[in-house]
Write an enzyme that holds these catalytic residues in place. Structure first.
Site, PDB file in Angstrom:
ATOM      1  N   HIS A 137     -11.089  26.946  15.241  1.00 26.66           N
ATOM      2  CA  HIS A 137     -11.326  25.714  15.986  1.00 26.66           C
ATOM      3  C   HIS A 137     -12.109  24.677  15.193  1.00 26.66           C
ATOM      4  O   HIS A 137     -11.718  23.507  15.187  1.00 26.66           O
ATOM      5  CB  HIS A 137     -11.973  25.958  17.346  1.00 26.66           C
ATOM      6  CG  HIS A 137     -11.765  24.754  18.219  1.00 26.66           C
ATOM      7  ND1 HIS A 137     -10.580  24.509  18.872  1.00 26.66           N
ATOM      8  CD2 HIS A 137     -12.547  23.682  18.475  1.00 26.66           C
ATOM      9  CE1 HIS A 137     -10.647  23.343  19.495  1.00 26.66           C
ATOM     10  NE2 HIS A 137     -11.828  22.831  19.271  1.00 26.66           N
ATOM     11  N   TYR A 142     -11.746  20.161  13.488  1.00 31.56           N
ATOM     12  CA  TYR A 142     -12.673  19.055  13.233  1.00 31.56           C
ATOM     13  C   TYR A 142     -12.790  18.764  11.743  1.00 31.56           C
ATOM     14  O   TYR A 142     -13.056  17.616  11.352  1.00 31.56           O
ATOM     15  CB  TYR A 142     -14.029  19.350  13.887  1.00 31.56           C
ATOM     16  CG  TYR A 142     -13.849  19.504  15.366  1.00 31.56           C
ATOM     17  CD1 TYR A 142     -13.498  18.407  16.159  1.00 31.56           C
ATOM     18  CD2 TYR A 142     -13.913  20.757  15.978  1.00 31.56           C
ATOM     19  CE1 TYR A 142     -13.264  18.550  17.506  1.00 31.56           C
ATOM     20  CE2 TYR A 142     -13.671  20.899  17.328  1.00 31.56           C
ATOM     21  CZ  TYR A 142     -13.340  19.802  18.087  1.00 31.56           C
ATOM     22  OH  TYR A 142     -13.080  19.949  19.426  1.00 31.56           O
ATOM     23  N   HIS A 201       0.557  20.119  22.033  1.00 31.62           N
ATOM     24  CA  HIS A 201      -0.803  19.562  21.983  1.00 31.62           C
ATOM     25  C   HIS A 201      -1.253  19.328  20.556  1.00 31.62           C
ATOM     26  O   HIS A 201      -1.700  18.233  20.210  1.00 31.62           O
ATOM     27  CB  HIS A 201      -1.782  20.505  22.699  1.00 31.62           C
ATOM     28  CG  HIS A 201      -3.211  20.263  22.326  1.00 31.62           C
ATOM     29  ND1 HIS A 201      -3.898  19.139  22.734  1.00 31.62           N
ATOM     30  CD2 HIS A 201      -4.079  20.998  21.584  1.00 31.62           C
ATOM     31  CE1 HIS A 201      -5.134  19.191  22.247  1.00 31.62           C
ATOM     32  NE2 HIS A 201      -5.264  20.298  21.548  1.00 31.62           N
ATOM     33  N   PHE A 202      -1.128  20.344  19.691  1.00 31.72           N
ATOM     34  CA  PHE A 202      -1.676  20.096  18.349  1.00 31.72           C
ATOM     35  C   PHE A 202      -0.733  19.262  17.483  1.00 31.72           C
ATOM     36  O   PHE A 202      -1.151  18.734  16.454  1.00 31.72           O
ATOM     37  CB  PHE A 202      -2.197  21.363  17.652  1.00 31.72           C
ATOM     38  CG  PHE A 202      -1.225  22.481  17.421  1.00 31.72           C
ATOM     39  CD1 PHE A 202      -0.196  22.371  16.514  1.00 31.72           C
ATOM     40  CD2 PHE A 202      -1.399  23.702  18.081  1.00 31.72           C
ATOM     41  CE1 PHE A 202       0.664  23.426  16.269  1.00 31.72           C
ATOM     42  CE2 PHE A 202      -0.534  24.764  17.850  1.00 31.72           C
ATOM     43  CZ  PHE A 202       0.507  24.618  16.941  1.00 31.72           C
ATOM     44  N   HIS A 203       0.520  19.078  17.926  1.00 27.69           N
ATOM     45  CA  HIS A 203       1.345  18.091  17.228  1.00 27.69           C
ATOM     46  C   HIS A 203       0.939  16.662  17.618  1.00 27.69           C
ATOM     47  O   HIS A 203       1.175  15.723  16.854  1.00 27.69           O
ATOM     48  CB  HIS A 203       2.834  18.323  17.497  1.00 27.69           C
ATOM     49  CG  HIS A 203       3.419  19.385  16.612  1.00 27.69           C
ATOM     50  ND1 HIS A 203       3.369  20.728  16.903  1.00 27.69           N
ATOM     51  CD2 HIS A 203       4.037  19.304  15.402  1.00 27.69           C
ATOM     52  CE1 HIS A 203       3.943  21.426  15.934  1.00 27.69           C
ATOM     53  NE2 HIS A 203       4.355  20.578  15.007  1.00 27.69           N
ATOM     54  N   ARG A 263       5.637  29.833  22.904  1.00 29.36           N
ATOM     55  CA  ARG A 263       5.458  29.342  21.545  1.00 29.36           C
ATOM     56  C   ARG A 263       5.723  30.507  20.578  1.00 29.36           C
ATOM     57  O   ARG A 263       5.861  31.648  20.990  1.00 29.36           O
ATOM     58  CB  ARG A 263       4.049  28.801  21.352  1.00 29.36           C
ATOM     59  CG  ARG A 263       2.940  29.824  21.537  1.00 29.36           C
ATOM     60  CD  ARG A 263       1.560  29.214  21.477  1.00 29.36           C
ATOM     61  NE  ARG A 263       1.221  28.756  20.139  1.00 29.36           N
ATOM     62  CZ  ARG A 263      -0.047  28.624  19.695  1.00 29.36           C
ATOM     63  NH1 ARG A 263      -1.049  28.915  20.496  1.00 29.36           N
ATOM     64  NH2 ARG A 263      -0.298  28.198  18.489  1.00 29.36           N
ATOM     65  N   ARG A 264       5.814  30.181  19.301  1.00 34.69           N
ATOM     66  CA  ARG A 264       5.956  31.173  18.229  1.00 34.69           C
ATOM     67  C   ARG A 264       7.247  31.984  18.312  1.00 34.69           C
ATOM     68  O   ARG A 264       7.333  33.055  17.719  1.00 34.69           O
ATOM     69  CB  ARG A 264       4.784  32.175  18.212  1.00 34.69           C
ATOM     70  CG  ARG A 264       3.387  31.602  18.052  1.00 34.69           C
ATOM     71  CD  ARG A 264       2.399  32.753  17.856  1.00 34.69           C
ATOM     72  NE  ARG A 264       1.040  32.313  17.674  1.00 34.69           N
ATOM     73  CZ  ARG A 264       0.105  32.368  18.616  1.00 34.69           C
ATOM     74  NH1 ARG A 264       0.397  32.848  19.817  1.00 34.69           N
ATOM     75  NH2 ARG A 264      -1.115  31.979  18.365  1.00 34.69           N
TER      76      ARG A 264
END
Length: 549
Positions: free
Chosen positions: A223, A227, A374-376, A439-440
């Site tokens: 995580h 950042y 989300h992370f895309h 996912r995956r």
């Protein structure tokens, strides 16, 4: 400001460009694998020559999320330090090169194992999926190389502080050091699991691995990694964008405070990736969820500071009405427009992050393709578009060329194309995730189960979006090659803004590193010590390795 501080030294520029070359080669390889993934997931395309879907998934995740980002960030931060704290010394430059070559050797090792299908363990390389030991060794070298480079950044900052006692460190240099310290603390987790668990296990020295400990150490790193990606984008937003638009930074103090808050709160939050996993006391999950929500505070501070900067500039140019300032922004300048698209994407991306981290809502979306969507939005749009916006002036600055009107126009088209492609792809991922799409996983109708057949239109929409994104990647690579090798010779600015005359001077407390690193360490020990003892004392027998593909 003297000319020596305005133009980055040629030797420093050469080292930074070496990092950027690796980053953009990674973009080409990882982008191609991403396109193949979304095509396979439509059920209409099959990979040739026995290539596994999970093989290209691993390439896509590792090469883009770990290799591209790490090389770009380290190159950019060295450039920022050279620009604001002065030319790097020969010793620091040698340190930077040593870090670069160590990371590159590690990257080649890990990539070779993935391409040989000896390391199809996905981006998270979750045990008990097992890779060849050279894959883990390669990733270890990437981490060690990054530590070497970060040590060089800290050394440059210390040198500046000794030469300028009592003065606050240059803001870009300060930010680079915060990110380097965050990265070092975070990577201790992945280094520990690789060195003490995964390497001995993959070499056959031990038969089994404690999966709970391995995953916890990964997310201790995984995580704050987000950042580590995000803070260089914030460096651009806080310090560079105000200069690009012709204004001034809203507040130097707010920028420093935001970065310190990220350092403190970004690491003891890994359990929010493990909310549905057994073996972790719910009370500790709850505590880390609270700490996760604390990270929203510096993000909201940044949003406020950025829009305050834009509005103050617009008002200074005579803007009237509530949103009149919007018209005054330089929409025809790619250095502004491309990162600004990334900023807008962070609004829905950040909201999705709050959903993912919520103890209750996470149960709905965990391990669905919603998370991938989300992370895309957050990383592959907010962060990557900001990196592109940086590259469009940094590359010509380093190579002694200029961003021409033609390339500037093409860069805006590239940013808009990316936004359109990601709207299709990420939007479809979010929708399919709410319908339970995993996912995956490669394409499957699970025996034509009715629920699964509902997912297929969304998977086709993802392929449409992925194809548009790949076109955007091609445009980006054309621009990069032009700016590195073919653009007209000239002087391109490395924009660094000044703080507003109304802003307060930053307090010396921001550079009390013993205080901030001490608070960070205390929070980490509080959040992880008891759960770790519990995982080890009450460990199940452990898992043998699996190689499924």
């Amino acid at each position: 400001m003297s000319k020596a501080l305005t133009k980055i030294d040629r030797k420093d520029a050469k080292m930074v460009m070496a990092h950027l070359y690796v980053a953009f080669v990674s973009l080409a390889i990882g982008g191609l694998c991403g396109l193949l993934q979304v095509l396979v997931r439509t059920g209409k395309v099959q990979l040739p020559a026995g290539i596994s879907y999970y093989q290209i998934l691993t390439v896509h995740g590792v090469i883009l999320a770990l290799v591209l980002t790490t090389f770009f960030i380290i190159g950019f931060q060295f450039a920022a330090i050279s620009r604001t704290a002065g030319t790097l010394s020969n010793g620091i430059r040698k340190t930077g090169w040593a870090g670069f070559w160590t990371m590159l050797i590690g990257t080649v090792l890990a990539a070779t194992m993935i391409l040989l299908n000896e390391a199809s363990v996905l981006y998270t390389f979750y045990a008990p999926l097992q890779a060849h030991f050279l894959f883990y060794l390669g990733l270890t070298l990437v981490v060690v190389g990054s530590w070497i480079s970060c040590a060089g950044m800290v050394a440059a900052y210390v040198k500046w502080r000794k030469a300028n006692p009592g003065k606050p460190g240059p803001l870009l240099t300060f930010m680079s050091v915060v990110n380097a310290v965050l990265w070092f603390i975070a990577t201790l987790g992945v280094a520990a699991t690789v060195l003490f668990q995964l390497l001995p296990w993959s070499m056959g020295l031990v038969d089994r691995v404690n999966v709970a400990v391995s995953r916890t150490l990964f997310w201790y790193f995984g995580h704050p990694l987000v950042y580590f990606w995000l803070l260089p984008a914030y460096m651009c937003w806080y310090v560079i964008i105000p200069k690009v638009i012709g204004g001034k930074m809203f507040s130097d103090t707010m920028a420093r405070l935001a970065f310190i808050l990220f350092l403190i709160f970004s690491i003891p939050v890994g359990f929010h990736h493990q909310l549905v996993e057994p073996g972790i006391d719910p009370a500790w999950k709850f505590i880390q969820v609270i700490l996760t929500f604390m990270v929203a505070i510096p993000s909201l501070m940044t949003a406020f500071a950025m829009f305050a900067t834009f509005e103050l500039y617009g008002r200074s140019q005579g803007a009237k009405g509530l949103f009149g300032w919007v018209k005054k922004l330089p929409w025809n300048d790619a250095r502004f427009t491309v990162p600004f698209i990334g900023m807008l994407a962070f609004i829905p991306g950040g909201i999705g992050g709050l959903i993912n981290a919520s103890h209750q809502l996470n149960a709905v979306v965990h391990n669905t393709i919603w998370v991938t969507g989300h992370f895309h939005l957050t990383i592959a749009t907010t962060v990557i578009l900001t990196y592109f916006g940086v590259a469009y002036w940094l590359v010509p600055h380093l190579t002694g060329r200029v961003l021409t009107k033609k390339m500037n126009r093409l860069a805006i088209i590239q940013g808009v194309t990316w936004a359109v492609g990601m709207t299709f792809m990420s939007g479809a991922m979010h929708a399919e995730g709410l319908l339970g799409g995993p996912r995956r996983s490669a394409f499957s109708t699970y025996g034509d189960a009715p629920q699964t057949l509902e997912w297929i239109p969304y998977q086709i929409a993802q392929a449409v979006g992925g194809a548009i994104l790949f076109l955007s990647i091609i445009l980006c690579l054309i621009i990069f090659i032009n700016l590195a090798f073919f653009a007209p010779k000239g002087e391109e600015e490395f924009p660094v803004s000044e703080a507003s005359e109304h802003a307060a001077q930053p307090s010396p407390v921001f550079e009390n590193w013993k205080l901030w690193v001490g608070i960070t360490a205390a929070l980490i020990l509080f959040a992880y010590t008891i759960p770790f003892i519990d995982m080890i004392q009450n460990a199940p027998p452990g898992a043998k390795g699996f190689k499924l593909w």
